[in-house]
Design an enzyme around this catalytic site. Structure first.
Site, PDB file in Angstrom:
ATOM      1  N   HIS A  98      43.932 -20.901  51.080  1.00 41.63           N
ATOM      2  CA  HIS A  98      45.060 -20.824  52.013  1.00 41.63           C
ATOM      3  C   HIS A  98      46.358 -21.183  51.301  1.00 41.63           C
ATOM      4  O   HIS A  98      46.367 -21.973  50.357  1.00 41.63           O
ATOM      5  CB  HIS A  98      44.854 -21.752  53.218  1.00 41.63           C
ATOM      6  CG  HIS A  98      44.595 -23.176  52.832  1.00 41.63           C
ATOM      7  ND1 HIS A  98      43.371 -23.619  52.389  1.00 41.63           N
ATOM      8  CD2 HIS A  98      45.418 -24.260  52.805  1.00 41.63           C
ATOM      9  CE1 HIS A  98      43.449 -24.917  52.124  1.00 41.63           C
ATOM     10  NE2 HIS A  98      44.679 -25.319  52.360  1.00 41.63           N
ATOM     11  N   HIS A 100      50.221 -22.665  51.930  1.00 42.98           N
ATOM     12  CA  HIS A 100      51.117 -23.387  52.843  1.00 42.98           C
ATOM     13  C   HIS A 100      52.532 -22.817  52.674  1.00 42.98           C
ATOM     14  O   HIS A 100      52.991 -22.604  51.549  1.00 42.98           O
ATOM     15  CB  HIS A 100      51.221 -24.867  52.452  1.00 42.98           C
ATOM     16  CG  HIS A 100      49.938 -25.637  52.517  1.00 42.98           C
ATOM     17  ND1 HIS A 100      49.676 -26.536  53.527  1.00 42.98           N
ATOM     18  CD2 HIS A 100      48.862 -25.689  51.694  1.00 42.98           C
ATOM     19  CE1 HIS A 100      48.497 -27.109  53.312  1.00 42.98           C
ATOM     20  NE2 HIS A 100      47.982 -26.612  52.206  1.00 42.98           N
TER      21      HIS A 100
HETATM   22  P1  AMP Z   1      44.799 -28.449  51.769  1.00 46.90           P
HETATM   23  O1  AMP Z   1      44.894 -29.936  51.575  1.00 46.90           O
HETATM   24  O2  AMP Z   1      45.755 -27.701  50.895  1.00 46.90           O
HETATM   25  O3  AMP Z   1      43.367 -27.950  51.665  1.00 46.90           O
HETATM   26  O4  AMP Z   1      45.316 -28.195  53.240  1.00 46.90           O
HETATM   27  C1  AMP Z   1      44.502 -28.121  54.354  1.00 46.90           C
HETATM   28  C2  AMP Z   1      45.415 -28.096  55.545  1.00 46.90           C
HETATM   29  O5  AMP Z   1      44.697 -27.614  56.662  1.00 46.90           O
HETATM   30  C3  AMP Z   1      45.996 -29.455  55.930  1.00 46.90           C
HETATM   31  O6  AMP Z   1      47.410 -29.414  55.845  1.00 46.90           O
HETATM   32  C4  AMP Z   1      45.504 -29.650  57.366  1.00 46.90           C
HETATM   33  O7  AMP Z   1      46.449 -30.265  58.200  1.00 46.90           O
HETATM   34  C5  AMP Z   1      45.217 -28.228  57.800  1.00 46.90           C
HETATM   35  N1  AMP Z   1      44.220 -28.091  58.854  1.00 46.90           N
HETATM   36  C6  AMP Z   1      42.984 -28.643  58.901  1.00 46.90           C
HETATM   37  N2  AMP Z   1      42.343 -28.274  60.031  1.00 46.90           N
HETATM   38  C7  AMP Z   1      43.193 -27.470  60.705  1.00 46.90           C
HETATM   39  C8  AMP Z   1      43.119 -26.779  61.959  1.00 46.90           C
HETATM   40  N3  AMP Z   1      42.036 -26.831  62.742  1.00 46.90           N
HETATM   41  N4  AMP Z   1      44.185 -26.029  62.348  1.00 46.90           N
HETATM   42  C9  AMP Z   1      45.286 -25.962  61.556  1.00 46.90           C
HETATM   43  N5  AMP Z   1      45.410 -26.602  60.386  1.00 46.90           N
HETATM   44  C10 AMP Z   1      44.386 -27.345  59.962  1.00 46.90           C
END
Ligand code: AMP
Length: 137
Positions: A98, A100
């Site tokens: 993903h 950001h």
């Molecule tokens: P990363 O640390 O780059 O893997 O980012 C994962 C991101 O996913 C974090 O910023 C979380 O806040 C976000 N996240 C986790 N679960 C959900 C969810 N159900 N809906 C939206 N964002 C999420």
């Protein structure tokens, strides 16, 4: 694997969706760094950028551009930061690739910050040579 993002894609759990096409989905991060922090994911589940077919990388990049445009116009952002954490060491916590995108305004808190080092030119060249050995021309 059935990641939390695959469960969002399938509709099993809710998300604030922003944009969707055949290959990608964009939705709001539930723990945003700023108002309008969006995640862009491929609908097909891959852990890492390195696992993905290049066409899918391009599809995600296109969606990042579409969403960033909406962030600039819709939220009157003054800029945006694009981040992808790849691997545990990089801070990846959801193992479904993903990207950001977080809106930025003058004077806000940095999303990504590092301490700049000052290598000499020979060290820079040595690193470049090390990397070049692993890039097929
Ligand atoms: P990363 O640390 O780059 O893997 O980012 C994962 C991101 O996913 C974090 O910023 C979380 O806040 C976000 N996240 C986790 N679960 C959900 C969810 N159900 N809906 C939206 N964002 C999420």
């Amino acid at each position: 694997m059935n990641t939390i993002f695959s469960r969002i894609i399938s509709g099993e759990i809710p998300a604030a969706k922003v944009y969707e096409d055949e290959q990608t989905l964009a939705f709001l991060d539930i723990r945003p760094a700023a108002r309008g922090h969006v995640l862009v994911v491929p609908k097909e589940e891959y852990t890492s950028l390195l696992d993905m077919p290049v066409e899918l990388v391009a599809a995600v990049a296109r969606t990042v551009q579409i969403v960033a445009t909406a962030i600039m116009h819709g939220l009157r952002a003054e800029g945006f930061t694009v981040v992808q954490n790849d691997g545990t060491a990089a801070g990846q916590t959801v193992f479904h690739y993903h990207v950001h995108i977080s809106p930025r305004w003058q004077g806000d808190s940095p999303i990504v910050q590092w301490i700049q080092s000052k290598p000499e030119q020979p060290e820079l060249q040595a690193v470049a040579n090390q990397l070049k050995q692993h890039i097929a021309q």
